[in-house]
Design a protein around this motif. Structure first.
Motif, PDB file in Angstrom:
ATOM      1  N   LYS A   1       7.724  -0.097  11.277  1.00 48.13           N
ATOM      2  CA  LYS A   1       6.567   0.589  10.713  1.00 48.13           C
ATOM      3  C   LYS A   1       6.838   0.982   9.275  1.00 48.13           C
ATOM      4  O   LYS A   1       7.793   1.703   8.981  1.00 48.13           O
ATOM      5  CB  LYS A   1       6.259   1.841  11.550  1.00 48.13           C
TER       6      LYS A   1
ATOM      7  N   PHE B   1       7.736   4.688   7.873  1.00 51.28           N
ATOM      8  CA  PHE B   1       8.285   5.526   8.945  1.00 51.28           C
ATOM      9  C   PHE B   1       9.518   6.284   8.453  1.00 51.28           C
ATOM     10  O   PHE B   1       9.691   7.455   8.721  1.00 51.28           O
ATOM     11  CB  PHE B   1       8.626   4.663  10.156  1.00 51.28           C
TER      12      PHE B   1
ATOM     13  N   GLN C   1       2.372  -5.495  14.581  1.00 53.98           N
ATOM     14  CA  GLN C   1       2.618  -4.455  13.583  1.00 53.98           C
ATOM     15  C   GLN C   1       2.958  -5.065  12.228  1.00 53.98           C
ATOM     16  O   GLN C   1       2.534  -4.573  11.181  1.00 53.98           O
ATOM     17  CB  GLN C   1       3.761  -3.553  14.050  1.00 53.98           C
TER      18      GLN C   1
ATOM     19  N   ASP D   1       0.645  -4.614   8.785  1.00 55.20           N
ATOM     20  CA  ASP D   1       1.169  -3.912   7.612  1.00 55.20           C
ATOM     21  C   ASP D   1       1.233  -4.786   6.367  1.00 55.20           C
ATOM     22  O   ASP D   1       1.565  -4.288   5.281  1.00 55.20           O
ATOM     23  CB  ASP D   1       2.572  -3.356   7.903  1.00 55.20           C
TER      24      ASP D   1
END
Length: 358
Positions: free
Chosen positions: A225, A228, A318, A322
């Motif tokens: 992520k 993060f 993910q 992103d």
């Protein structure tokens, strides 16, 4: 043919090869297999029971705080250490599901109280983490309970991540990922030698294997992520490169397993594998999840295979979510990646069928 019959057939084959000098206790081997098989079948029930016990422990912890236990730092430390000692005694002395549930619940509760007491005393976070890791590491030598060992291994890995994050040395996470990936590959690929070397190691093998899977995933999530953690994506290749090299080595082992003899076929397999993995050079979570899935597939570890596949799907979604590209560019990337995978699948299917005919 069932697995028990398979074991008996393997023993008979070994006996015929080794001759009369080969002696074994067939009943003891079958009894041990049935015991280990029963433990594996009840693993989910144990996990659910223990999580239920942990929830009950949390409720009991709330009751202790209502009584004012938090007002005395010494009392929290003494009670925490006492619960840890009692939990180790219970899990070491008794071999029953209810005792495992009580023991693990007390262990977790004791750890929470121990950490809380040290925090109130304003002990340095690094010292607290090292103390907790020391207790977990010591419990592995005292108790050989699979569930307690599983939690102890997770505490050790979690402690390493805590040290990395609390000291703001996020780049060390790449070292964490690489070490756990290498350890995971070693444990999976050396399964026969590990489970036949020592009885204590046999009892620790299953919790070590699943804890390494989760520990690697913890590290991969830190890179999956964006934002993060305060990590520069410019160094993500440090994790991906090691993961890709391990995957390429695993591909070579799978080639031997499928008995592919053609040099051209091997070269094409390596080429397609490299092309498939190259786009993940700055997305270590994807080759990491793929490594878990392929290792589990190779040793027929269904739990790890399921975890690896689910993780791979999540990390891929993910990653593309992103990407700082337009929707059209993302669609092209998805289309191209899917096309490479389909070509790889068709190629492998065709070559494996041709090898079967030969």
């Amino acid at each position: 043919m069932g697995k028990l019959e398979d074991i008996q057939q393997h023993l008979a084959n070994i006996k015929s090869l080794e001759g009369d000098s080969f002696a074994y206790d067939e009943q003891a081997i079958l009894k041990e297999y049935e015991k280990r098989n029963g433990e594996k079948s009840n693993f989910i029930i144990k996990i659910l029971s223990i999580f239920g016990g942990i929830l009950a422990s949390i409720a009991f912890l709330g009751f202790l705080f209502i009584l004012g236990l938090y007002e005395s730092e010494v009392a929290m430390l003494v009670v925490g250490i006492g619960l840890i000692v009692v939990s180790i005694f219970l899990t070491k002395t008794f071999d029953a599901l209810i005792m495992d549930t009580i023991g693990i619940s007390l262990f977790v509760l004791g750890m929470v109280l121990f950490i809380a007491g040290l925090l109130i005393f304003e002990v340095n976070e690094n010292i607290i983490t090292i103390l907790v890791m020391t207790i977990a590491f010591g419990s592995l030598f005292v108790v050989h309970n699979p569930i307690l060992s599983f939690f102890a291994f997770l505490i050790l890995s979690g402690g390493l991540l805590t040290l990395i994050i609390s000291n703001d040395i996020y780049s060390v996470i790449h070292l964490y990922i690489n070490l756990h990936a290498l350890a995971l590959a070693y444990v999976f690929l050396n399964e026969p030698g590990m489970i036949t070397s020592d009885l204590k190691l046999v009892k620790l093998y299953d919790p070590l294997r699943i804890s390494l899977v989760f520990s690697l995933l913890f590290g991969l999530m830190a890179t999956a992520k964006q934002g993060f953690l305060f990590m520069s994506q410019s160094y993500f290749w440090m994790s991906s490169l090691v993961l890709i090299l391990i995957l390429m080595y695993l591909v070579s082992l799978l080639i031997k397993t499928f008995k592919v003899e053609s040099t051209n076929t091997k070269l094409w397999v390596y080429l397609f594998s490299a092309l498939t993995l190259l786009p993940t050079l700055f997305a270590p979570a994807i080759p990491g999840a793929l490594l878990i899935a392929l290792l589990s597939f190779k040793v027929n570890y269904k739990t790890g295979l399921s975890i690896g596949i689910v993780s791979l799907v999540y990390f891929v979604i993910q990653y593309y979510y992103d990407l700082n590209y337009t929707l059209l560019t993302k669609s092209i990337i998805l289309f191209s990646s899917g096309l490479v995978f389909l070509l790889f699948y068709v190629f492998l299917t065709k070559k494996l069928k041709s090898n079967e005919k030969v």
